[in-house]
Structures are given as structure tokens and as C-alpha cells.
Design a protein around this motif. Structure first.
Motif, PDB file in Angstrom:
ATOM      1  N   GLU A 139     -15.034  -6.051  -5.600  1.00  0.00           N
ATOM      2  CA  GLU A 139     -13.846  -6.710  -6.127  1.00  0.00           C
ATOM      3  C   GLU A 139     -12.927  -5.782  -6.913  1.00  0.00           C
ATOM      4  N   VAL A 140     -13.511  -4.795  -7.583  1.00  0.00           N
ATOM      5  CA  VAL A 140     -12.719  -3.916  -8.452  1.00  0.00           C
ATOM      6  C   VAL A 140     -12.685  -2.485  -7.911  1.00  0.00           C
ATOM      7  N   GLY A 141     -13.854  -1.922  -7.579  1.00  0.00           N
ATOM      8  CA  GLY A 141     -13.907  -0.540  -7.114  1.00  0.00           C
ATOM      9  C   GLY A 141     -13.048  -0.285  -5.890  1.00  0.00           C
ATOM     10  N   VAL A 142     -12.915  -1.294  -5.037  1.00  0.00           N
ATOM     11  CA  VAL A 142     -12.141  -1.147  -3.813  1.00  0.00           C
ATOM     12  C   VAL A 142     -10.655  -0.911  -4.095  1.00  0.00           C
ATOM     13  N   LYS A 143     -10.205  -1.229  -5.293  1.00  0.00           N
ATOM     14  CA  LYS A 143      -8.792  -1.073  -5.657  1.00  0.00           C
ATOM     15  C   LYS A 143      -8.455   0.349  -6.092  1.00  0.00           C
ATOM     16  N   PHE A 144      -9.444   1.228  -6.176  1.00  0.00           N
ATOM     17  CA  PHE A 144      -9.222   2.577  -6.691  1.00  0.00           C
ATOM     18  C   PHE A 144      -9.348   3.608  -5.568  1.00  0.00           C
ATOM     19  N   SER A 145      -8.450   4.579  -5.584  1.00  0.00           N
ATOM     20  CA  SER A 145      -8.508   5.709  -4.656  1.00  0.00           C
ATOM     21  C   SER A 145      -9.172   6.891  -5.344  1.00  0.00           C
ATOM     22  N   VAL A 146     -10.263   7.381  -4.774  1.00  0.00           N
ATOM     23  CA  VAL A 146     -10.948   8.538  -5.354  1.00  0.00           C
ATOM     24  C   VAL A 146     -10.024   9.755  -5.379  1.00  0.00           C
ATOM     25  N   ASN A 147      -9.253   9.949  -4.313  1.00  0.00           N
ATOM     26  CA  ASN A 147      -8.330  11.086  -4.266  1.00  0.00           C
ATOM     27  C   ASN A 147      -7.350  11.047  -5.435  1.00  0.00           C
ATOM     28  N   LYS A 148      -6.832   9.854  -5.710  1.00  0.00           N
ATOM     29  CA  LYS A 148      -5.873   9.726  -6.811  1.00  0.00           C
ATOM     30  C   LYS A 148      -6.562   9.899  -8.154  1.00  0.00           C
ATOM     31  N   MET A 149      -7.756   9.355  -8.305  1.00  0.00           N
ATOM     32  CA  MET A 149      -8.483   9.482  -9.565  1.00  0.00           C
ATOM     33  C   MET A 149      -8.742  10.944  -9.907  1.00  0.00           C
ATOM     34  N   LEU A 150      -9.040  11.752  -8.890  1.00  0.00           N
ATOM     35  CA  LEU A 150      -9.375  13.162  -9.135  1.00  0.00           C
ATOM     36  C   LEU A 150      -8.177  13.972  -9.621  1.00  0.00           C
ATOM     37  N   THR A 151      -6.970  13.444  -9.435  1.00  0.00           N
ATOM     38  CA  THR A 151      -5.784  14.143  -9.941  1.00  0.00           C
ATOM     39  C   THR A 151      -5.471  13.770 -11.385  1.00  0.00           C
ATOM     40  N   ALA A 152      -6.194  12.803 -11.945  1.00  0.00           N
ATOM     41  CA  ALA A 152      -5.916  12.329 -13.306  1.00  0.00           C
ATOM     42  C   ALA A 152      -6.220  13.413 -14.328  1.00  0.00           C
ATOM     43  N   GLU A 153      -5.393  13.480 -15.340  1.00  0.00           N
ATOM     44  CA  GLU A 153      -5.531  14.502 -16.384  1.00  0.00           C
ATOM     45  C   GLU A 153      -6.882  14.420 -17.082  1.00  0.00           C
ATOM     46  N   CYS A 154      -7.396  13.186 -17.240  1.00  0.00           N
ATOM     47  CA  CYS A 154      -8.649  13.024 -17.986  1.00  0.00           C
ATOM     48  C   CYS A 154      -9.850  13.643 -17.271  1.00  0.00           C
ATOM     49  N   PHE A 155      -9.732  13.909 -15.955  1.00  0.00           N
ATOM     50  CA  PHE A 155     -10.836  14.502 -15.210  1.00  0.00           C
ATOM     51  C   PHE A 155     -10.671  16.005 -14.977  1.00  0.00           C
ATOM     52  N   LYS A 156      -9.434  16.489 -15.062  1.00  0.00           N
ATOM     53  CA  LYS A 156      -9.158  17.865 -14.653  1.00  0.00           C
ATOM     54  C   LYS A 156     -10.006  18.896 -15.389  1.00  0.00           C
ATOM     55  N   SER A 157     -10.130  18.741 -16.704  1.00  0.00           N
ATOM     56  CA  SER A 157     -10.863  19.745 -17.491  1.00  0.00           C
ATOM     57  C   SER A 157     -12.355  19.726 -17.210  1.00  0.00           C
ATOM     58  N   ARG A 158     -12.831  18.666 -16.538  1.00  0.00           N
ATOM     59  CA  ARG A 158     -14.267  18.539 -16.305  1.00  0.00           C
ATOM     60  C   ARG A 158     -14.695  18.945 -14.901  1.00  0.00           C
ATOM     61  N   LEU A 159     -13.754  18.971 -13.960  1.00  0.00           N
ATOM     62  CA  LEU A 159     -14.143  19.169 -12.564  1.00  0.00           C
ATOM     63  C   LEU A 159     -14.829  20.508 -12.333  1.00  0.00           C
ATOM     64  N   GLU A 160     -14.322  21.559 -12.986  1.00  0.00           N
ATOM     65  CA  GLU A 160     -14.902  22.885 -12.770  1.00  0.00           C
ATOM     66  C   GLU A 160     -16.302  22.990 -13.368  1.00  0.00           C
ATOM     67  N   ARG A 161     -16.523  22.331 -14.501  1.00  0.00           N
ATOM     68  CA  ARG A 161     -17.813  22.444 -15.182  1.00  0.00           C
ATOM     69  C   ARG A 161     -18.793  21.371 -14.738  1.00  0.00           C
ATOM     70  N   GLY A 162     -18.312  20.399 -13.992  1.00  0.00           N
ATOM     71  CA  GLY A 162     -19.198  19.360 -13.499  1.00  0.00           C
ATOM     72  C   GLY A 162     -18.915  18.018 -14.133  1.00  0.00           C
ATOM     73  N   LEU A 163     -18.504  17.063 -13.313  1.00  0.00           N
ATOM     74  CA  LEU A 163     -18.219  15.713 -13.760  1.00  0.00           C
ATOM     75  C   LEU A 163     -19.278  14.787 -13.171  1.00  0.00           C
ATOM     76  N   SER A 164     -20.040  14.128 -14.026  1.00  0.00           N
ATOM     77  CA  SER A 164     -21.100  13.254 -13.525  1.00  0.00           C
ATOM     78  C   SER A 164     -20.501  11.975 -12.936  1.00  0.00           C
ATOM     79  N   PHE A 165     -21.242  11.374 -12.002  1.00  0.00           N
ATOM     80  CA  PHE A 165     -20.794  10.103 -11.429  1.00  0.00           C
ATOM     81  C   PHE A 165     -20.731   9.025 -12.505  1.00  0.00           C
ATOM     82  N   LEU A 166     -21.608   9.127 -13.501  1.00  0.00           N
ATOM     83  CA  LEU A 166     -21.589   8.180 -14.615  1.00  0.00           C
ATOM     84  C   LEU A 166     -20.217   8.185 -15.283  1.00  0.00           C
TER      85      LEU A 166
END
Length: 411
Positions: A139-166
């Protein structure tokens, strides 16, 4: 109730950083009594100085007649917000989060009317803890695009060092909070620090996709120094709102000793002084700027701890810096008289009372003429405190130019 639109007040004082629909938000706040929310994850048992920007915004909004929802995020804190973090946050137990949540609730009720009608206190664990995972994804997760989420500023600083699925789920959960509060309380706006922009946008879009309802987001500036560093940190740690963690005197002294360039920003964001008075104080130059710092420190300490505690802190500061007033509120540590009689090494004493973290730090300060006992500069690393240093059973240690601590002996 204020006659000026509260949006204009927040803009004039310098709070607002970004807003999703500026004209619509301004008109909404002009015409309606708007319910809005700000979230506080209970990662500690007290708010700190940086959090208080959010409390000030909520107070301005409530004074203008709007309805704040203070949302304690005991649910989202079990995931951990990756925004602004280079490493994964330390995971707290459910028991610790519940205790912290209760402490934050008690604090926020000191500054906001949260009676269920004029203001609301909520905890997202009430709905997040009981979600069905598959249903939530469909109902909720289907409304989100993973590609778009990965461009979000809040994730950028973590992607290189490892972002957990949690942690990757945090944005979806915060967005769901907005949807839930809209359903429960017809909440139309979410506010937050500028590091929350991506998460707020996600909530605005989720409400549109699921309910076809227009809601709004707004971020405000973080409390930064003129050189871009976060305010509210000292060698001893964060500046807390809890008086048991940071005394009213320590809070007062922190603001009394800020850099000249930071005075106007702090007067705007941390006091309710009229803007004409803010500008007058900020325009003071030379030694007169210290008066502006004193007013800032007094006004903010009054908001946080009440006028009586602010006055005590002011009196204690005057006792040290102006040669008058009541000095009984200077931070004081009791030590056994026997320790002084045996000869207490100064560096050991400074570590014990929290003035320094190590003897190496103390030695560097002494080399720089940055330590004094009873206003006499210390030159010897091996300086010993003895009964001869005591006057009426106490002595004073100064670190740098402005940090004082008193030692009092007990028999």
C-alpha cells in the motif's frame, strides 16, 4: 494572537530555508488555523540547543493561533535517520527509547500547550510498531521509486560508506507519519530542519498519491556559527535543555561567550525580542557587543529555565566578570578536605571536576597561560592544591579567559 502573518514573522527572523509552495503556505497560514507537525526522535533523554530552533518555531506558530503536533519518534528511532550522518546511528533498546520519549514529552510540555485541542502530543510508535510488513509494502512502498530515493540528499553521504536496508526505510516511515497525522488530525504541514527536506518532500508526495490531498512542507535553518559549524557543542559535549545535564549557568555562559558575528543570528532565532531591538543590539560594536550577548543569554535562559534561573545565572556571571552580584550559582564540586590536605595535583582536580579530559590537554593549557587558581596564572604542570589555596573553604579554577569552576571542601 499576532496580527502579522506568522509566515512573515518566521521569514523576517530568518528561520525559513525552503518551502514547497510559498504563496499557498502564506495564504493558508493567513486564512486558517493550521495543524502542523515536527518530529523529534528520542535518541537522547533531553533536547539540546540545536533542537530548540524547532521548539521556537512551534512557539511562534502556536502564539499565532496554529496547532502544533509534537511528534516523538519512538518508532522511527528504531530504524535511525541517516540524514547528515556518515555512519549508522547506535541502536537503542525499546526500553531506552520509551524512557527517552517520556523525557522529551515532559520537556516539550514546558514550552507548548499540548492539551489535545490547542496542541497535540503524539508518538509514531503507536502506528509504526503495529504495521503489517506485506500490507505496508503493497500500500505504501509501491508509491516510492528506489531510483529517485537514491538521489535524495539524506542518502548521498552514506552511499559510499554503506547504507543499510534498515536505514533506507527511514524516508518511507517518515512520509507515512505525515499521511497518518493527516488522517488522524487533518495535519496539513510538516516542518523540520533543512537536513529533512528530502524526507518532508516524500511525505508531501505520499499524501498526494494516496489521498489526492495537497499538503505542504517547510524547512528552517539549522543553528550554525558564522563559519558554518553547528552550534551547541563544547569540550564537555552538547548543550542540553535538561538542567541536570547542562546547568542554567552553563547554558547562559555558552551564549554569553559566542563569537561577535553570531550575535544577531542567535538573537533572531533564540529570543522573542522585537526585531527593532534585535537590530539595535546587533549593531553594537567593540566592548558594547558584550551587552548584546548578555541580553541574548538572559532571554534564552529565561525561555528555557524561567526568569528566576536566568537571573541567578546573570548574577553569577556578574560576580565573575563585573566584580559584583551573587556567585553562589557558579558550578561547584565538593572534594574531601583530606585530599587537599594531602596535596591534590591540579591536573587531577581539573579532570575530576570536568574542566579537562586529559592531563595532556591540561598541560597544553598551562603552556598557553590558560589556567589560573584564584586568578593567579599557573606555570607549573606539577602545581599542587593545598589548604593554603582555600578561602572560606573553597578555591576557584579558571580555564581560558571565561570558564570558571569552584572547588569546595567537605570535612
Amino acid at each position: 494572537m499576532q496580527t502579522k502573518n506568522v509566515y512573515d514573522t518566521l521569514m523576517e527572523r530568518g528561520y525559513i530555508e525552503q518551502v514547497t509552495h510559498e504563496d499557498e503556505v502564506r495564504e493558508l497560514l493567513e486564512k486558517e488555523r493550521v495543524t502542523f507537525y515536527i518530529g523529534f526522535d528520542p535518541t537522547a533523554d533531553s533536547l539540546h540547543l540545536g533542537h530548540f530552533i524547532q521548539i521556537m518555531v512551534m512557539m511562534h506558530m502556536q502564539r499565532a493561533g496554529h496547532i502544533p503536533i509534537a511528534l516523538v519518534g519512538a518508532g522511527t528511532a528504531k530504524v535511525g535517520d541517516p540524514s547528515g550522518k556518515t555512519d549508522m546511528r547506535k541502536m537503542l533498546t525499546s526500553g531506552q527509547l520509551d524512557e527517552n520519549a517520556m523525557a522529551l514529552k515532559r520537556q516539550m510540555q514546558q514550552y507548548l500547550t499540548l492539551d489535545g485541542e490547542n496542541g497535540i502530543l503524539a508518538n509514531n510508535a503507536d502506528w509504526l510498531d503495529h504495521l503489517n510488513y506485506i500490507t505496508f509494502l503493497r500500500e505504501v512502498g509501491v508509491k516510492f521509486s528506489v531510483n529517485k530515493m537514491l538521489t535524495a540528499e539524506c542518502f548521498k553521504s552514506r552511499l559510499e560508506r554503506g547504507l543499510s536496508f534498515l536505514e533506507f526505510n527511514y524516508m518511507i516511515m517518515q512520509a507515512y507519519d505525515f499521511l497518518e497525522l493527516n488522517n488522524r488530525h487533518h495535519c496539513k504541514m510538516q516542518f523540520g530542519g533543512n537536513d529533512q527536506w528530502s524526507n518532508i518532500i516524500a511525505g508531501v508526495e505520499l499524501c498526494r498519491k494516496i489521498k489526492s490531498e495537497q499538503v505542504y512542507g517547510l524547512t528552517f535553518k539549522l543553528l550554525l556559527t558564522s563559519d558554518g559549524k553547528k552550534m551547541g557543542k563544547t569540550e564537555k559535549g552538547a548543550i542540553w535543555i535538561d538542567s541536570d545535564k547542562t546547568s542554567p549557568y552553563e547554558l547562559f555562559q555558552y551564549l554569553r561567550n559566542i563569537e561577535d558575528a553570531d550575535v544577531e543570528n542567535c538573537l533572531r532565532l533564540l529570543t522573542f525580542l522585537p526585531m527593532d531591538e534585535v537590530k539595535r543590539l546587533a549593531a553594537l560594536e567593540g566592548s558594547e557587543i558584550n551587552h548584546a550577548k548578555e541580553v541574548l543569554a538572559f532571554e534564552f535562559t529565561k525561555i528555557v529555565h524561567g526568569e528566576a534561573e536566568a537571573q541567578k545565572a546573570l548574577d553569577a556571571a556578574k560576580a565573575l566578570f563585573a566584580g559584583g552580584g551573587d556567585s553562589e550559582n557558579i558550578p561547584t564540586t565538593m572534594v574531601p578536605l583530606s585530599a587537599i590536605e594531602a596535596g591534590l595535583p591540579l591536573l587531577d582536580a581539573m579532570i575530576y571536576i570536568g574542566l579537562i579530559k586529559s592531563k595532556g590537554e591540561g598541560k597544553r593549557l598551562i603552556q598557553q597561560n590558560g589556567v589560573a587558581v584564584n586568578d593567579v596564572t599557573v606555570a607549573d604542570f606539577a602545581r599542587i592544591l593545598t589548604p593554603e589555596d582555600l578561602t572560606d573553604g573553597s578555591l576557584m579554577i579558571r580555564k581560558g579567559k571565561k570558564v570558571y569552576q569552584r572547588i569546595t571542601v567537605e570535612s
